[in-house]
Every structure is written in C-alpha cells, then in structure tokens.
Design an enzyme around this catalytic site. Structure first.
Site: not given
Ligand code: MN
Ligand code: MN
Length: 299
Positions: A85, A96, A156, A164, A189, A284
């Site tokens: 990640d 992200d 998010h 977030h 995710e 994700e």
């Molecule tokens: Mn994330």
């Molecule tokens: Mn992530």
C-alpha cells in the site's frame, strides 16, 4: 474542480501507481522488506515527490500499517500473502493505492475477492450513489467467493494534506445513505479475509506516526526528533526509520519516539491485524467521482 488542480491530482495518481507497481515487482520470497521500502520511497523522492505515507508491507493476517522498522531484518517467506500500500504526495495532493501479492499461489481466490470487489465498486461509483450501495457491492463480491469483508476498514475521501477526509466508504452495507458528489476524490479499499471474523484490531507494533502538535519535552533526544519531525514530516505520516539520521542508535530512537507519543506530539498508526486469524487481501484505487461514473486516478 479547475483543470490545473485536476492535472495535479492526475499526476500524483499516476506516479503513485507507478511507485506501487515498482514496489510490487520487488516482493519475492527471500526479499528484505526494508530494501523494498527504501527503494520505493527513494523512487518518489528522486522523482520530485514525497510519500503520502511510508510504504506499507503487511503480511498474512496483518491487514495494514506495517512498515519496516529501523534495521529491520525481516524477509518474505514463500507462503506469504503481501499487501503493498503506497502513495505519493506533492503540495498537499495525496495518492493512495494498494495491491496484494500472493507468493505461494495458493491464495488466488482471496486475492481475486478483493480485486473483484474493487472492480465492482468502481463500476458502481457515480455522483449521487449512496456509500452503502458501494459497500453492498464490495461485500457481495467477497462473500460470494467464501470470504468475509473487513467491516472496520474502508475507503475514504482524500483531501489536501488529509488522507482520510470526511466520507467513509464501507466494505459492507452499513445503511449509510451519504451520497458521493461530483468532483470528490475518494479511495476505495476492499479487504477480504479467510479468517473467522471480518474485523481488525490494533497490534502493539507501531512504525508509523503522524505529527499531532508541538509539546515541551525534557529528553534531548526526543527534542531533536521532534525538531526533525516538525521540519520535515509535519503534514504527512512518517516511519520511525526515517528519523535514524537524527538518533542513529535504534533503542534510543524508539525511546524518544515513545516519549513524544506519550506526551501527545504524535498520532500512532499501529499495525492492524485480523481478529479471527486467517489471511487478508486488499485492493485499493483512488478515484475522481464524475457525473456519470468515475475516473481511476491511480492507473
Ligand atoms: Mn486508503
Ligand atoms: Mn492505502
């Protein structure tokens, strides 16, 4: 959103995905986690970006937030299922994205479950869709393959300097009728587990922290570490190992970080671990919500 801002968001999404694929390619049995994290983070710095957060390499029942420790000797085993990640940052714009690498080849269905959940979620996203509808798609894809979605993790909103922000996108139908809005940047995710429970909990391992606010500390080591954090890492989360240049002695560095955390200067992001055992997979992507669908930014 104006075109200039949109291009900055697309640019950070593109480099985040490249960095993720580079890191993914290095995940092999016997490879050292620390080497992969160092290479991935160096790639972003050399490309003119910083990290939205340290590279996460979480293994098996670890769901998220493991990043190599100072002088970490850990290597991947040939049965490991690894969540990678990562994301880039530039001027407050954050990336992200995540993939799962199945080193044994025995967890194909579990990897497929989170990947298909992400694909189904992406197909559902558009302005006006309720977040619970996305959660329902995610849970369906995972449960129809015999696994459980992790319910206390989710997608998010992604804001400036805020990984977030506002909106939470569940991995199951939680009844939340909040609607997505055109122009919103979100990360979705799905996490799937073969364990008995679709829940994660904090472990006592913590290698990632964020700056919470300045404090007065007596320990000179802690003061030096806090200065470095305020100079370099005041906006995005950082790894303890990034502070080794300030306090080279491992034990002293962790003592200083712990003191800063206890005094309220730091927010900890402990490693998250599946409560019911089993393995965990994750997929994700970061998206821009449009009127009729979405644009995948991390591609
Ligand atoms: Mn994330
Ligand atoms: Mn992530």
């Amino acid at each position: 959103m104006d075109e200039n801002n949109l291009n900055r968001i697309r640019d950070v999404g593109t480099i985040s995905y490249r960095a993720l694929l580079n890191a993914k390619a290095l995940v092999k049995p016997g490879a050292k986690l620390l080497d992969i994290a160092s290479a991935a983070e160096k790639f972003l710095l050399d490309s003119g970006y910083t990290c939205a957060f340290p590279l996460n390499l979480s293994v098996n029942s670890e769901a998220a937030h493991y990043s190599p420790a100072v002088a970490d000797e850990k290597v991947f085993g040939d049965k490991d299922i690894v969540k990678v990640d990562f994301g880039a940052a530039k001027d407050g714009i954050l990336g992200d994205c995540a993939v799962t690498v199945d080193l044994s080849g025995e967890n194909g269905k579990l990897v497929e479950a989170s990947e298909q959940a992400l694909a189904d979620a992406i197909a559902t996203v558009k302005a006006g869709v309720k977040v619970s509808e996305i959660g329902k798609e995610i849970a369906n894809a995972i449960e129809s393959r015999g696994f459980k979605p992790i319910e206390n993790l989710g997608g998010h909103g992604v804001g400036e300097h805020d990984l977030h922000s506002k909106i939470f996108i569940p991995n199951f139908d939680n009844g939340d009728d909040t609607e997505l809005e055109e122009g919103e940047v979100i990360a979705i995710e799905p996490f799937a587990t073969s364990g008995k429970k679709g829940l994660v909990t904090d472990s006592d391992v913590c290698e990632i922290y964020g700056f919470a606010g300045p404090v007065q500390v007596r320990n000179p080591d802690a003061r030096k570490v806090l200065d470095e954090i305020m100079n370099k890492y005041s906006s995005e989360p950082f790894a303890v190992r990034w502070l080794s240049n300030v306090i080279p002695e491992k034990f002293k560095l962790y003592v200083a970080v712990k003191e800063l955390w206890r005094s309220g200067a730091l927010t900890p992001y402990p490693m998250l671990i599946g409560l019911g055992g089993g393995n965990v997979s994750q997929a994700e992507a970061e998206l821009l919500v449009t009127r009729d669908g979405c644009e995948v930014l991390t591609k």
